[in-house]
Design a protein around this motif. Sequence first.
Motif, PDB file in Angstrom:
ATOM      1  N   LEU A  66      36.647  46.962  58.941  1.00 60.69           N
ATOM      2  CA  LEU A  66      37.706  46.283  58.205  1.00 60.69           C
ATOM      3  C   LEU A  66      38.694  47.285  57.619  1.00 60.69           C
ATOM      4  N   ASN A  67      39.977  47.061  57.891  1.00 64.01           N
ATOM      5  CA  ASN A  67      41.019  47.915  57.305  1.00 64.01           C
ATOM      6  C   ASN A  67      42.205  47.114  56.773  1.00 64.01           C
ATOM      7  N   ALA A  68      42.230  45.816  56.994  1.00 69.77           N
ATOM      8  CA  ALA A  68      43.304  44.956  56.479  1.00 69.77           C
ATOM      9  C   ALA A  68      42.662  43.774  55.767  1.00 69.77           C
ATOM     10  N   LEU A  69      42.876  43.695  54.452  1.00 71.00           N
ATOM     11  CA  LEU A  69      42.273  42.651  53.635  1.00 71.00           C
ATOM     12  C   LEU A  69      43.352  42.013  52.777  1.00 71.00           C
ATOM     13  N   ARG A  70      43.557  40.710  52.944  1.00 69.16           N
ATOM     14  CA  ARG A  70      44.569  39.965  52.190  1.00 69.16           C
ATOM     15  C   ARG A  70      43.866  39.199  51.072  1.00 69.16           C
ATOM     16  N   LEU A  71      44.258  39.477  49.818  1.00 70.35           N
ATOM     17  CA  LEU A  71      43.536  38.939  48.666  1.00 70.35           C
ATOM     18  C   LEU A  71      44.421  38.256  47.633  1.00 70.35           C
ATOM     19  N   ARG A  72      45.718  38.280  47.791  1.00 70.86           N
ATOM     20  CA  ARG A  72      46.593  37.761  46.729  1.00 70.86           C
ATOM     21  C   ARG A  72      46.410  36.250  46.574  1.00 70.86           C
ATOM     22  N   GLY A  73      46.779  35.771  45.376  1.00 69.72           N
ATOM     23  CA  GLY A  73      46.702  34.331  45.123  1.00 69.72           C
ATOM     24  C   GLY A  73      45.332  33.843  44.735  1.00 69.72           C
ATOM     25  N   ASN A  74      44.454  34.744  44.226  1.00 70.34           N
ATOM     26  CA  ASN A  74      43.120  34.354  43.769  1.00 70.34           C
ATOM     27  C   ASN A  74      42.968  34.667  42.286  1.00 70.34           C
ATOM     28  N   PRO A  75      42.196  33.886  41.535  1.00 75.52           N
ATOM     29  CA  PRO A  75      42.011  34.123  40.086  1.00 75.52           C
ATOM     30  C   PRO A  75      40.935  35.176  39.829  1.00 75.52           C
ATOM     31  N   TRP A  76      41.260  36.438  39.999  1.00 74.73           N
ATOM     32  CA  TRP A  76      40.272  37.499  39.892  1.00 74.73           C
ATOM     33  C   TRP A  76      39.799  37.690  38.455  1.00 74.73           C
ATOM     34  N   ALA A  77      38.482  37.849  38.286  1.00 72.90           N
ATOM     35  CA  ALA A  77      37.878  38.157  36.989  1.00 72.90           C
ATOM     36  C   ALA A  77      37.468  39.617  37.010  1.00 72.90           C
ATOM     37  N   CYS A  78      38.136  40.428  36.194  1.00 74.00           N
ATOM     38  CA  CYS A  78      37.916  41.871  36.220  1.00 74.00           C
ATOM     39  C   CYS A  78      36.722  42.223  35.352  1.00 74.00           C
ATOM     40  N   GLY A  79      35.537  42.080  35.918  1.00 73.14           N
ATOM     41  CA  GLY A  79      34.299  42.470  35.255  1.00 73.14           C
ATOM     42  C   GLY A  79      33.504  43.397  36.151  1.00 73.14           C
ATOM     43  N   CYS A  80      32.231  43.533  35.825  1.00 68.86           N
ATOM     44  CA  CYS A  80      31.383  44.452  36.593  1.00 68.86           C
ATOM     45  C   CYS A  80      31.222  44.005  38.042  1.00 68.86           C
ATOM     46  N   ALA A  81      31.318  42.699  38.294  1.00 69.95           N
ATOM     47  CA  ALA A  81      31.136  42.209  39.652  1.00 69.95           C
ATOM     48  C   ALA A  81      32.269  42.621  40.585  1.00 69.95           C
ATOM     49  N   LEU A  82      33.380  43.068  40.015  1.00 69.07           N
ATOM     50  CA  LEU A  82      34.530  43.453  40.840  1.00 69.07           C
ATOM     51  C   LEU A  82      34.482  44.928  41.239  1.00 69.07           C
ATOM     52  N   ARG A  83      33.452  45.606  40.840  1.00 65.52           N
ATOM     53  CA  ARG A  83      33.362  47.037  41.120  1.00 65.52           C
ATOM     54  C   ARG A  83      33.387  47.355  42.619  1.00 65.52           C
ATOM     55  N   PRO A  84      32.624  46.670  43.497  1.00 65.18           N
ATOM     56  CA  PRO A  84      32.696  46.993  44.938  1.00 65.18           C
ATOM     57  C   PRO A  84      34.088  46.793  45.523  1.00 65.18           C
ATOM     58  N   LEU A  85      34.793  45.749  45.079  1.00 61.84           N
ATOM     59  CA  LEU A  85      36.137  45.508  45.602  1.00 61.84           C
ATOM     60  C   LEU A  85      37.096  46.620  45.186  1.00 61.84           C
ATOM     61  N   CYS A  86      37.025  47.028  43.925  1.00 61.73           N
ATOM     62  CA  CYS A  86      37.908  48.107  43.469  1.00 61.73           C
ATOM     63  C   CYS A  86      37.625  49.401  44.222  1.00 61.73           C
ATOM     64  N   ALA A  87      36.362  49.665  44.492  1.00 67.47           N
ATOM     65  CA  ALA A  87      36.021  50.870  45.254  1.00 67.47           C
ATOM     66  C   ALA A  87      36.571  50.793  46.667  1.00 67.47           C
ATOM     67  N   TRP A  88      36.504  49.616  47.276  1.00 68.80           N
ATOM     68  CA  TRP A  88      37.032  49.456  48.634  1.00 68.80           C
ATOM     69  C   TRP A  88      38.550  49.632  48.642  1.00 68.80           C
ATOM     70  N   LEU A  89      39.221  49.088  47.645  1.00 69.22           N
ATOM     71  CA  LEU A  89      40.681  49.195  47.591  1.00 69.22           C
ATOM     72  C   LEU A  89      41.126  50.641  47.394  1.00 69.22           C
ATOM     73  N   ARG A  90      40.349  51.422  46.649  1.00 74.54           N
ATOM     74  CA  ARG A  90      40.708  52.834  46.484  1.00 74.54           C
ATOM     75  C   ARG A  90      40.561  53.602  47.792  1.00 74.54           C
ATOM     76  N   ASN A  91      39.589  53.207  48.607  1.00 75.53           N
ATOM     77  CA  ASN A  91      39.382  53.892  49.887  1.00 75.53           C
ATOM     78  C   ASN A  91      40.291  53.379  50.994  1.00 75.53           C
ATOM     79  N   HIS A  92      40.962  52.244  50.754  1.00 74.82           N
ATOM     80  CA  HIS A  92      41.875  51.679  51.747  1.00 74.82           C
ATOM     81  C   HIS A  92      43.206  51.381  51.053  1.00 74.82           C
ATOM     82  N   PRO A  93      44.067  52.380  50.927  1.00 75.05           N
ATOM     83  CA  PRO A  93      45.359  52.165  50.236  1.00 75.05           C
ATOM     84  C   PRO A  93      46.163  51.064  50.894  1.00 75.05           C
ATOM     85  N   ARG A  94      46.854  50.310  50.040  1.00 75.95           N
ATOM     86  CA  ARG A  94      47.657  49.182  50.491  1.00 75.95           C
ATOM     87  C   ARG A  94      49.114  49.423  50.129  1.00 75.95           C
ATOM     88  N   PRO A  95      50.029  48.709  50.774  1.00 82.48           N
ATOM     89  CA  PRO A  95      51.443  48.814  50.384  1.00 82.48           C
ATOM     90  C   PRO A  95      51.640  48.408  48.927  1.00 82.48           C
TER      91      PRO A  95
END
Length: 332
Positions: A190-219
């Motif tokens: 996976l190298n293209a992930l579209r995530l906008r338009g979701n009600p994200w809750a920035c807690g501990c459960a979001l840690r894997p997603l943030c790590a993935w986003l840092r390793n896959h820079p987006r526009p």
Amino acid sequence: MRSPAFLARPSLLLLLWPWPVWAQTPTAAAPPGHSGAPGCPALCECTPGGEANCTGRALVAVPAGLSRRVRVLLLDHNRVRALPPGAFMGAGALQHLGLRENRLRWVHARAFWGLAALELLDLSANQLEALEPGTFAPLRALRTLSLAGNRLALLEPTALGALPHLSALSLQDNELSTLAPGLLASLPALNALRLRGNPWACGCALRPLCAWLRNHPRPAPEAETLHCVSPGRLTLSPVTAFPDTAFSHCTKPLAARDLAVVYALGPGSFLASLAACLALGSVLTACRARRRRAAARRPPRRPPDSCPGPASPTDAGSPIAAADAAAPVVHA
């Protein structure tokens, strides 16, 4: 001079003609997009390249008559609300499947069985709220998957399964507040992930997603659309602005080895504690029963008199009565 009699009869001339007249009339060929072409589903238009276009035909189910000649199946803008098991049976060579805007609410876990060659699946703009485990597991060749514009509040890793070739995943415009742990780890390509338009809750459960986003820079414009909506102190904070140190207070998930130890020791310790409780209860019950039997065999004790009175001469147990009984009797 009169002509021969047989020349006056046209029917005889037709019979004696070397080639039949009807054999010289060519039959009209069916147009390339005719719906009655071999391997083309009813109410669809097919091309020689294997594309079956069934868009906007008010279909309520996947059309029957699919064959291995179909490479592209477009079912967009119809009324298909459910996909039963084996919905695309027979179309084993299908590579592109479009089901956009069908009011789709339910997909059986075996709906996509037999589609081992499928590379693109579009399920966007439907009404999906959940996906059963193993829904996409048969699609080992899948490269692009769109679930945008649905009502997904939770997406388990078991629903996607291991998709080794999936490179583009669209989850935008759903109701996702977080991604389940292990979801992105099972998608190595996976190298293209579209995530906008979701009600994200920035807690501990979001840690894997943030790590993935840092390793896959987006526009930049796309990354700026990912914001937290909870908790209150982080409202409208960009998801991509959280470094790994921001999750230092979170407990790290257990490794696979640790989980195996926990699952192995947990039931064993429970059964051991249960056996110990039963044994202790049995010992206590036996002790109490033994005490009751011993108490039942002993004679009851007579309570001592606190204020003894004068002994009665008639009392056989008194010393006076004993002395009288021992004295000799003198006869007159």
